[in-house]
Design a protein around this motif. Structure first.
Motif, short mmCIF file in Angstrom:
data_model
loop_
_atom_site.label_atom_id
_atom_site.label_comp_id
_atom_site.label_asym_id
_atom_site.label_seq_id
_atom_site.Cartn_x
_atom_site.Cartn_y
_atom_site.Cartn_z
N ILE A 89 2.98 5.88 13.93
CA ILE A 89 1.73 5.12 13.92
C ILE A 89 1.66 4.21 12.70
CG2 ILE A 89 -0.79 5.28 13.93
CD1 ILE A 89 0.53 6.33 16.47
N TYR A 90 2.09 4.75 11.56
CA TYR A 90 1.94 4.04 10.28
C TYR A 90 3.24 4.14 9.49
CZ TYR A 90 0.45 3.11 5.49
OH TYR A 90 0.36 2.60 4.22
N ASP A 91 3.80 3.00 9.09
CA ASP A 91 5.07 3.01 8.36
C ASP A 91 4.94 2.46 6.95
OD1 ASP A 91 4.71 0.32 8.82
OD2 ASP A 91 6.57 0.02 9.95
N GLY A 92 3.70 2.37 6.46
CA GLY A 92 3.47 1.82 5.13
C GLY A 92 3.53 2.87 4.03
N PRO A 93 3.15 2.48 2.81
CA PRO A 93 3.23 3.39 1.65
C PRO A 93 2.23 4.54 1.72
CG PRO A 93 2.11 1.35 1.05
CD PRO A 93 2.65 1.15 2.44
N VAL A 94 2.61 5.67 1.14
CA VAL A 94 1.73 6.85 1.07
C VAL A 94 1.70 7.37 -0.36
CG1 VAL A 94 1.93 7.54 3.48
CG2 VAL A 94 3.65 8.32 1.84
N ASP A 95 1.69 6.44 -1.32
CA ASP A 95 1.72 6.82 -2.73
C ASP A 95 0.35 6.74 -3.39
OD1 ASP A 95 1.43 4.09 -2.64
OD2 ASP A 95 3.00 3.66 -4.13
N SER A 96 -0.69 6.62 -2.58
CA SER A 96 -2.05 6.55 -3.11
C SER A 96 -3.03 7.07 -2.06
CB SER A 96 -2.43 5.11 -3.47
OG SER A 96 -3.80 5.02 -3.81
N TRP A 97 -4.17 7.59 -2.56
CA TRP A 97 -5.24 7.98 -1.65
C TRP A 97 -5.87 6.75 -0.99
CZ3 TRP A 97 -6.27 12.42 0.47
CH2 TRP A 97 -5.87 13.60 -0.15
N ALA A 98 -5.55 5.56 -1.46
CA ALA A 98 -6.09 4.34 -0.85
C ALA A 98 -5.72 4.27 0.63
CB ALA A 98 -5.58 3.11 -1.58
N THR A 99 -4.51 4.71 0.98
CA THR A 99 -4.08 4.68 2.38
C THR A 99 -5.01 5.50 3.25
OG1 THR A 99 -1.78 4.36 1.74
CG2 THR A 99 -2.18 5.24 3.95
N TYR A 100 -5.49 6.61 2.72
CA TYR A 100 -6.35 7.51 3.50
C TYR A 100 -7.81 7.08 3.48
CZ TYR A 100 -8.54 11.78 5.20
OH TYR A 100 -9.29 12.68 5.92
N PHE A 101 -8.32 6.76 2.31
CA PHE A 101 -9.76 6.47 2.18
C PHE A 101 -10.12 5.02 2.50
CE2 PHE A 101 -9.70 10.31 -0.66
CZ PHE A 101 -10.54 11.07 0.13
N GLU A 102 -9.15 4.11 2.38
CA GLU A 102 -9.40 2.71 2.71
C GLU A 102 -8.31 2.26 3.68
OE1 GLU A 102 -10.76 0.29 -0.72
OE2 GLU A 102 -10.29 2.07 -1.92
#
Length: 339
Positions: free
Chosen positions: A136-149
């Motif tokens: 579904i998602y192939d971008g970065p996961v090095d921040s909570w920004a991916t989850y919350f924004e």
């Protein structure tokens, strides 16, 4: 209720623990105890073991506060151990005198939730964060920004838990708000972040997570390290547990005995049983969360190479038992969010 009734004419005692007879009623995190250990304890000690599961510390606390729960052993996280001790909900079992205590890693002894080690023996520890489905998602996961924004690929495809504890903690890590803040303005920032995220949240749920994220029903789910690990390894799910630079929320679950429990001796025997290196290793391999007691490392399945979920590379902030004022703010944030 999952019930196991196993009796043997001649029972076997395990090293360092007294022989037990009768019943043992467990209320533990759902699917958290290796079934073979339940079966083994029941056989060796001629004990009828019943196992019920919960999905949040709040559910467990409510059960104990209601009184006469009927349970002999429960497994709250560290901050809820403190709350339960303060409310007189736990038996003082002199945990420091149990055989299990000698197996506990020094760093988990004398902690703030049980400084004299009277009430608890740790069972497992780990982190709460988020997992993404890489289909579904192939971008970065090095921040909570991916989850919350949510980036475009995750809009409407986020899933959260249905209780505030670790979710609010994660939002605080992302925003730089201290855990247990009593500042309404700071907690308003937390609310604003979660409220802005809400349109992208497909569901608030704390069960069936492995199917929801593994199947791609959602693209990101708030979850726990070991659960994500097991779904990735055992089910071959295309998922990844994030390592956000702002940090992960830490937890440690312990074995404790509710006040007024009917089978205290059996509960103590089970605590000792679970804490032997042999059984702790079986539990580690099944549960896939880190062990706070000594393991047989030759038989331990998980390493930094094959289980990076269990070996965080970012800071870990453990949840705390907050003041009533701070907890009221958390409750207010969550209540308003779900309205």
């Amino acid at each position: 209720m999952k019930k196991i009734l196993l009796s043997t004419a001649a029972t076997l005692a395990f090293a360092g623990a007294a022989q037990a007879e009768g019943k043992l009623n467990l209320y533990v995190w759902s699917d958290s105890i290796a079934p073979e250990l339940i079966e083994k304890f029941a056989k060796e000690n001629d004990v009828e073991v019943t196992v019920d599961g919960f999905n949040s510390n709040e559910d467990l606390l409510t059960k104990l506060q209601a009184g006469a729960s009927g349970y002999d052993l429960v497994t709250p996280s560290q901050h809820f151990v403190k709350i339960m001790v303060d409310q007189g909900l736990l038996e003082d079992i002199d945990a420091h005198d149990l055989a299990a205590y000698a197996q506990v890693d020094e760093k988990w002894r004398g902690q703030w939730w049980d400084p004299e080690n009277d009430y608890s023996i740790p069972l497992a520890y780990g982190t709460a964060g988020y997992t993404v489905n890489r289909d579904i998602y192939d971008g970065p996961v090095d921040s909570w920004a991916t989850y919350f924004e949510a980036p475009e690929a995750l809009k409407g495809k986020i899933a959260s838990l249905n209780y505030p504890d670790e979710v609010v903690g994660a939002a605080q890590l992302y925003l730089g708000v201290e855990f247990c803040s009593e500042d309404p303005a700071e907690m308003k920032k937390v609310y604003d972040l979660l409220a802005a995220q809400k349109p992208d949240v497909a569901v608030f749920a704390s069960d069936n997570i492995e199917n929801r994220i593994g199947s791609g029903e959602v693209g990101a789910h708030f979850w726990w390290d070991g659960n994500s690990l097991k779904t990735r390894k055992n089910d071959g799910a295309p998922i990844e547990f994030a390592m956000p630079k702002e940090g992960l929320v830490g937890w440690l679950d312990s074995m404790v005995v509710p006040a007024g429990a009917a089978n205290v001796d059996n509960a103590k025997a089970f605590i000792d049983f679970m804490s032997t290196p042999e059984n702790a290793t079986i539990q580690y391999n099944y549960y896939a969360h880190s062990s706070p007691v000594a393991l047989d490392l030759d038989k331990a399945e998980y390493t930094p190479e094959n289980a990076p979920e269990l070996f965080p590379t970012v800071p870990v902030e453990f949840s705390r038992a907050c003041s009533p004022a701070a907890q009221d703010l958390v409750t207010k944030v969550w209540t308003q969010l779900l309205q």
